[in-house]
Design a protein around this motif. Sequence first.
Motif, PDB file in Angstrom:
ATOM      1  N   GLY A 235       0.666 -11.424  -3.410  1.00 42.04           N
ATOM      2  CA  GLY A 235      -0.039 -11.393  -4.863  1.00 42.04           C
ATOM      3  C   GLY A 235       1.114 -11.118  -5.975  1.00 42.04           C
ATOM      4  O   GLY A 235       2.067 -10.862  -5.714  1.00 42.04           O
ATOM      5  N   LEU A 236       0.350 -11.152  -6.960  1.00 43.13           N
ATOM      6  CA  LEU A 236       1.253 -10.996  -8.275  1.00 43.13           C
ATOM      7  C   LEU A 236       1.061  -9.553  -8.882  1.00 43.13           C
ATOM      8  O   LEU A 236       1.507  -9.165  -9.664  1.00 43.13           O
ATOM      9  N   GLU A 237       0.181  -8.802  -8.055  1.00 41.75           N
ATOM     10  CA  GLU A 237       0.335  -7.327  -8.444  1.00 41.75           C
ATOM     11  C   GLU A 237       1.349  -6.459  -7.985  1.00 41.75           C
ATOM     12  O   GLU A 237       2.205  -6.815  -7.238  1.00 41.75           O
ATOM     13  N   TYR A 238       1.194  -5.182  -8.548  1.00 44.16           N
ATOM     14  CA  TYR A 238       2.350  -4.550  -8.355  1.00 44.16           C
ATOM     15  C   TYR A 238       2.550  -4.072  -7.016  1.00 44.16           C
ATOM     16  O   TYR A 238       3.909  -4.131  -6.627  1.00 44.16           O
ATOM     17  N   ALA A 239       1.933  -3.637  -6.165  1.00 39.90           N
ATOM     18  CA  ALA A 239       1.840  -3.393  -4.767  1.00 39.90           C
ATOM     19  C   ALA A 239       2.572  -4.440  -4.069  1.00 39.90           C
ATOM     20  O   ALA A 239       3.472  -4.136  -3.016  1.00 39.90           O
ATOM     21  N   SER A 240       2.228  -5.699  -4.099  1.00 37.25           N
ATOM     22  CA  SER A 240       2.679  -6.770  -3.333  1.00 37.25           C
ATOM     23  C   SER A 240       4.234  -6.992  -3.778  1.00 37.25           C
ATOM     24  O   SER A 240       4.937  -7.281  -2.835  1.00 37.25           O
TER      25      SER A 240
ATOM     26  N   ASN B  85       6.657  -4.614  -4.991  1.00 33.85           N
ATOM     27  CA  ASN B  85       6.975  -3.427  -4.478  1.00 33.85           C
ATOM     28  C   ASN B  85       7.305  -3.485  -2.909  1.00 33.85           C
ATOM     29  O   ASN B  85       8.453  -3.414  -2.465  1.00 33.85           O
TER      30      ASN B  85
END
Length: 141
Positions: free
Chosen positions: A79-84, A86
């Motif tokens: 996904g495009l969120e931070y966790a993905s 990182n």
Amino acid sequence: MPDGQPPVYDPNTRRAPAHLITPHAGTYGSAAGTGASGPGFKYDRATLEQLKTDWNDMANDFQDDLIYATALQRAQGPGLEYASGNNADMINTSGNALHDTLMARKEYCRSMAAKYEAALGKYAAAEDTHTTEIKQTGGSL
């Protein structure tokens, strides 16, 4: 792969050939009464050829495994969120480390194979020299 599943790594399926981890019969150093000096191992031609082949085979296995390291190096987050992102960065870092390790091991195996190739050359040269000497004395092989 069955059912479209990715391969599962099983460390028990990738073992070094037994003769690479088990001591070989042979001599270390010079044979008594030969006048030769210095450390070393003495093998027959067939053993040298087999060792060269085995080291090259292991190098080829490491080369094949580089495909998996490349996949890790190119992994992207789902996904495009931070966790993905990182998580993908950590996987890429692991892939880089794996790639470097596999390359070093492949190069080591190739260098070992080259040493056995060189030993085969010395073996052949010594055999030719001894054959010439025997023929000069009127003997035969």
